[in-house]
Design a protein around this motif. Structure first.
Motif, PDB file in Angstrom:
ATOM      1  N   ILE A  65       1.000  -1.118  -0.031  1.00 33.56           N
ATOM      2  CA  ILE A  65       0.106   0.109  -0.098  1.00 33.56           C
ATOM      3  C   ILE A  65       0.996   1.372   0.010  1.00 33.56           C
ATOM      4  O   ILE A  65       0.696   1.993  -0.886  1.00 33.56           O
ATOM      5  N   LEU A  66       1.995   1.193   0.864  1.00 32.36           N
ATOM      6  CA  LEU A  66       2.607   2.480   0.999  1.00 32.36           C
ATOM      7  C   LEU A  66       3.671   2.809  -0.138  1.00 32.36           C
ATOM      8  O   LEU A  66       3.923   3.736  -0.316  1.00 32.36           O
ATOM      9  N   SER A  67       4.038   1.560  -0.883  1.00 36.71           N
ATOM     10  CA  SER A  67       4.968   1.794  -2.007  1.00 36.71           C
ATOM     11  C   SER A  67       4.022   2.824  -2.986  1.00 36.71           C
ATOM     12  O   SER A  67       4.809   3.526  -3.648  1.00 36.71           O
ATOM     13  N   MET A  68       2.779   2.585  -2.963  1.00 37.78           N
ATOM     14  CA  MET A  68       2.098   3.522  -4.152  1.00 37.78           C
ATOM     15  C   MET A  68       2.044   4.975  -3.364  1.00 37.78           C
ATOM     16  O   MET A  68       2.078   5.911  -4.159  1.00 37.78           O
ATOM     17  N   SER A  69       1.793   5.137  -2.105  1.00 39.94           N
ATOM     18  CA  SER A  69       1.400   6.238  -1.540  1.00 39.94           C
ATOM     19  C   SER A  69       2.931   6.982  -1.542  1.00 39.94           C
ATOM     20  O   SER A  69       3.202   8.420  -1.838  1.00 39.94           O
ATOM     21  N   THR A  70       4.100   6.380  -1.182  1.00 45.54           N
ATOM     22  CA  THR A  70       5.284   6.939  -1.303  1.00 45.54           C
ATOM     23  C   THR A  70       5.779   7.387  -2.535  1.00 45.54           C
ATOM     24  O   THR A  70       6.385   8.657  -2.883  1.00 45.54           O
ATOM     25  N   TYR A  71       5.353   6.657  -3.891  1.00 46.90           N
ATOM     26  CA  TYR A  71       5.289   7.221  -5.144  1.00 46.90           C
ATOM     27  C   TYR A  71       4.747   8.503  -5.549  1.00 46.90           C
ATOM     28  O   TYR A  71       5.259   9.409  -5.961  1.00 46.90           O
ATOM     29  N   VAL A  72       3.427   8.489  -4.955  1.00 44.63           N
ATOM     30  CA  VAL A  72       2.651   9.800  -5.001  1.00 44.63           C
ATOM     31  C   VAL A  72       3.374  10.946  -4.375  1.00 44.63           C
ATOM     32  O   VAL A  72       3.415  11.947  -4.959  1.00 44.63           O
ATOM     33  N   ALA A  73       3.927  10.698  -3.253  1.00 41.03           N
ATOM     34  CA  ALA A  73       4.427  11.863  -2.360  1.00 41.03           C
ATOM     35  C   ALA A  73       5.724  12.223  -3.153  1.00 41.03           C
ATOM     36  O   ALA A  73       6.126  13.571  -3.210  1.00 41.03           O
ATOM     37  N   MET A  74       6.515  11.405  -3.802  1.00 40.70           N
ATOM     38  CA  MET A  74       7.485  11.747  -4.464  1.00 40.70           C
ATOM     39  C   MET A  74       7.123  12.444  -5.757  1.00 40.70           C
ATOM     40  O   MET A  74       7.795  13.560  -6.251  1.00 40.70           O
ATOM     41  N   ALA A  75       5.979  12.049  -6.586  1.00 41.86           N
ATOM     42  CA  ALA A  75       5.613  12.987  -7.760  1.00 41.86           C
ATOM     43  C   ALA A  75       5.355  14.123  -7.376  1.00 41.86           C
ATOM     44  O   ALA A  75       5.575  15.110  -8.101  1.00 41.86           O
ATOM     45  N   PHE A 149      22.716  13.430 -14.736  1.00 45.32           N
ATOM     46  CA  PHE A 149      22.849  14.815 -15.170  1.00 45.32           C
ATOM     47  C   PHE A 149      23.748  15.378 -13.968  1.00 45.32           C
ATOM     48  O   PHE A 149      23.678  15.212 -12.581  1.00 45.32           O
ATOM     49  N   SER A 150      24.613  16.048 -14.425  1.00 44.11           N
ATOM     50  CA  SER A 150      25.778  16.656 -13.666  1.00 44.11           C
ATOM     51  C   SER A 150      25.099  17.927 -13.079  1.00 44.11           C
ATOM     52  O   SER A 150      25.367  18.428 -11.965  1.00 44.11           O
ATOM     53  N   ASP A 151      24.293  18.595 -13.640  1.00 42.03           N
ATOM     54  CA  ASP A 151      23.619  19.682 -13.418  1.00 42.03           C
ATOM     55  C   ASP A 151      22.178  19.398 -12.962  1.00 42.03           C
ATOM     56  O   ASP A 151      21.323  18.660 -13.217  1.00 42.03           O
ATOM     57  N   LYS A 152      22.227  19.444 -11.365  1.00 43.40           N
ATOM     58  CA  LYS A 152      21.162  19.036 -10.374  1.00 43.40           C
ATOM     59  C   LYS A 152      19.991  19.595 -10.719  1.00 43.40           C
ATOM     60  O   LYS A 152      18.908  18.971 -10.329  1.00 43.40           O
ATOM     61  N   THR A 153      19.967  20.683 -11.164  1.00 41.69           N
ATOM     62  CA  THR A 153      18.663  21.283 -11.451  1.00 41.69           C
ATOM     63  C   THR A 153      17.885  20.737 -12.443  1.00 41.69           C
ATOM     64  O   THR A 153      16.732  20.624 -12.549  1.00 41.69           O
ATOM     65  N   GLN A 154      18.811  20.673 -13.851  1.00 39.45           N
ATOM     66  CA  GLN A 154      18.185  19.947 -14.606  1.00 39.45           C
ATOM     67  C   GLN A 154      17.857  18.369 -14.395  1.00 39.45           C
ATOM     68  O   GLN A 154      17.011  17.943 -14.867  1.00 39.45           O
ATOM     69  N   ALA A 155      18.735  17.869 -13.791  1.00 34.83           N
ATOM     70  CA  ALA A 155      18.422  16.400 -13.154  1.00 34.83           C
ATOM     71  C   ALA A 155      17.005  16.426 -12.274  1.00 34.83           C
ATOM     72  O   ALA A 155      16.307  15.477 -12.766  1.00 34.83           O
ATOM     73  N   GLY A 156      16.909  17.325 -11.436  1.00 35.52           N
ATOM     74  CA  GLY A 156      15.602  17.501 -10.834  1.00 35.52           C
ATOM     75  C   GLY A 156      14.359  17.472 -11.799  1.00 35.52           C
ATOM     76  O   GLY A 156      13.483  16.899 -11.792  1.00 35.52           O
ATOM     77  N   LYS A 157      14.526  18.411 -12.674  1.00 37.23           N
ATOM     78  CA  LYS A 157      13.497  18.767 -13.668  1.00 37.23           C
ATOM     79  C   LYS A 157      13.203  17.347 -14.685  1.00 37.23           C
ATOM     80  O   LYS A 157      12.055  17.164 -14.551  1.00 37.23           O
ATOM     81  N   SER A 158      14.163  16.599 -14.986  1.00 36.10           N
ATOM     82  CA  SER A 158      14.022  15.617 -15.830  1.00 36.10           C
ATOM     83  C   SER A 158      13.377  14.300 -14.955  1.00 36.10           C
ATOM     84  O   SER A 158      12.354  13.698 -15.538  1.00 36.10           O
ATOM     85  N   ALA A 159      13.981  13.988 -13.952  1.00 39.69           N
ATOM     86  CA  ALA A 159      13.386  13.129 -12.910  1.00 39.69           C
ATOM     87  C   ALA A 159      12.073  13.614 -12.414  1.00 39.69           C
ATOM     88  O   ALA A 159      11.089  12.572 -12.404  1.00 39.69           O
ATOM     89  N   ALA A 160      11.574  14.788 -12.262  1.00 37.64           N
ATOM     90  CA  ALA A 160      10.344  14.988 -11.921  1.00 37.64           C
ATOM     91  C   ALA A 160       9.250  14.741 -12.889  1.00 37.64           C
ATOM     92  O   ALA A 160       8.402  14.394 -12.731  1.00 37.64           O
ATOM     93  N   ILE A 161       9.652  14.983 -14.012  1.00 34.72           N
ATOM     94  CA  ILE A 161       8.615  14.766 -15.376  1.00 34.72           C
ATOM     95  C   ILE A 161       8.291  13.375 -15.304  1.00 34.72           C
ATOM     96  O   ILE A 161       7.304  12.815 -15.541  1.00 34.72           O
ATOM     97  N   MET A 162       9.717  12.474 -15.313  1.00 38.66           N
ATOM     98  CA  MET A 162       9.397  10.915 -15.370  1.00 38.66           C
ATOM     99  C   MET A 162       8.492  10.618 -14.095  1.00 38.66           C
ATOM    100  O   MET A 162       7.644   9.468 -14.311  1.00 38.66           O
ATOM    101  N   LEU A 164       6.100  12.242 -12.738  1.00 36.75           N
ATOM    102  CA  LEU A 164       4.671  12.554 -12.935  1.00 36.75           C
ATOM    103  C   LEU A 164       4.096  11.616 -14.020  1.00 36.75           C
ATOM    104  O   LEU A 164       2.974  11.423 -13.906  1.00 36.75           O
ATOM    105  N   VAL A 165       4.960  11.402 -14.952  1.00 37.68           N
ATOM    106  CA  VAL A 165       4.167  10.320 -16.073  1.00 37.68           C
ATOM    107  C   VAL A 165       3.739   8.842 -15.332  1.00 37.68           C
ATOM    108  O   VAL A 165       2.937   8.472 -15.844  1.00 37.68           O
ATOM    109  N   GLY A 166       4.870   8.629 -14.674  1.00 33.18           N
ATOM    110  CA  GLY A 166       4.929   7.147 -13.943  1.00 33.18           C
ATOM    111  C   GLY A 166       3.415   7.223 -12.991  1.00 33.18           C
ATOM    112  O   GLY A 166       3.002   6.234 -12.516  1.00 33.18           O
ATOM    113  N   VAL A 167       2.957   8.344 -12.658  1.00 37.85           N
ATOM    114  CA  VAL A 167       1.754   8.321 -11.621  1.00 37.85           C
ATOM    115  C   VAL A 167       0.652   7.658 -12.191  1.00 37.85           C
ATOM    116  O   VAL A 167      -0.190   7.227 -11.689  1.00 37.85           O
ATOM    117  N   ILE A 168       0.450   7.327 -13.754  1.00 37.71           N
ATOM    118  CA  ILE A 168      -0.712   6.777 -14.268  1.00 37.71           C
ATOM    119  C   ILE A 168      -0.530   5.388 -13.659  1.00 37.71           C
ATOM    120  O   ILE A 168      -1.842   4.626 -14.058  1.00 37.71           O
TER     121      ILE A 168
END
Length: 254
Positions: A65-75, A149-162, A164-168
């Motif tokens: 149950i919490l593996s899903m809730s944790t993913y939502v929190a991450m997203a 990514f060495s640039d952690k700002t760009q890394a954060g943006k890219s990982a965040a998009i992934m 959010l897509v995975g929430v489906i």
């Protein structure tokens, strides 16, 4: 509306909040897991069909149950980072990811251990199991993309998009037993109405879930603290914090 959150965009305030919340999550984790496991594994009655093998639910169900809730929190953390450009949100996202990945692995492992005596096989490409495995790979993908990514700002943006897509995948996991004909049993404690589990078995399960929540919070906050310290080493407050925390040698004390 969320102006109270704005101060925590600053890493120093976020670090202080971690220190404030950590004891509460830690106490919840220790008390919840200790009471839930002892009660569930030793004192809850045996299931009339599965006998004592059902006791794996006190690990499997909370982790699943919490593996899903944790993913939502991450997203959500990733979404906050994308919208408001908070680096602390990206740090929170990547601090949560490994905790969620381990939690998902535990759910898959215990599910396989439970499936062997119940279904006669360790694994089957059941809709619930397959979508849960995809969740595990999504966690790994977010971490791998962030590390690429060495640039952690760009890394954060890219990982965040992934993320959010995975929430489906989350509603697919939850409703898979209703949408497809699967071997996996239906909902017991998360369905509407009265849970289809005896109260004497339900209470230790709920306490175990609370303990897992405490454990997730503890580990995520510890990871976030480490993320902040690594990213903010050049900041005066971090230098001061690390300097003050170093033990003074006997030679230096003279």
């Amino acid at each position: 509306m969320f102006t109270w959150l704005h101060p925590y965009a600053k890493t120093e305030r976020a670090y202080a909040l971690c220190n404030t919340l950590l004891p509460y999550f830690f106490i919840t984790a220790v008390a919840g897991l200790l009471v839930g496991f002892v009660w569930g594994l030793l004192f809850a009655p045996s299931d009339y069909q599965q006998g004592d093998s059902f006791r794996i639910i006190y690990v499997h169900v909370p982790s699943a149950i919490l593996s899903m809730s944790t993913y939502v929190a991450m997203a959500v953390a990733g979404f906050v980072g994308l919208v408001w450009q908070w680096k602390t949100a990206y740090m929170s996202m990547i601090a949560i990811a490994p905790v969620g990945a381990v939690l998902t692995f535990i759910s898959l492992f215990t599910g396989a251990a439970w499936g062997k005596p119940m279904w006669g096989t360790w694994w089957i490409w059941d809709a619930r199991l397959t979508s849960q495995l995809i969740l595990f790979f999504l966690y790994l993908g977010v971490m791998a993309l962030y590390a690429a990514f060495s640039d952690k700002t760009q890394a954060g943006k890219s990982a965040a998009i992934m993320a959010l897509v995975g929430v489906i995948n989350i509603p697919i996991i939850h409703f898979s037993v209703e949408w497809w004909n699967t071997l996996h049993q239906g909902a017991t404690i998360t369905k509407f109405g009265q849970p289809s589990i005896a109260t004497s078995m339900l209470w230790p399960l709920l306490i175990s879930i609370a303990g897992f929540i405490g454990l997730i919070g503890t580990l995520s906050l510890m990871n976030l603290k480490n993320q902040i310290l690594r990213r903010e080493l050049h900041r005066p407050w971090v230098t001061e914090l690390l300097t003050s925390s170093k033990p003074v040698s006997k030679k230096g004390a003279k």
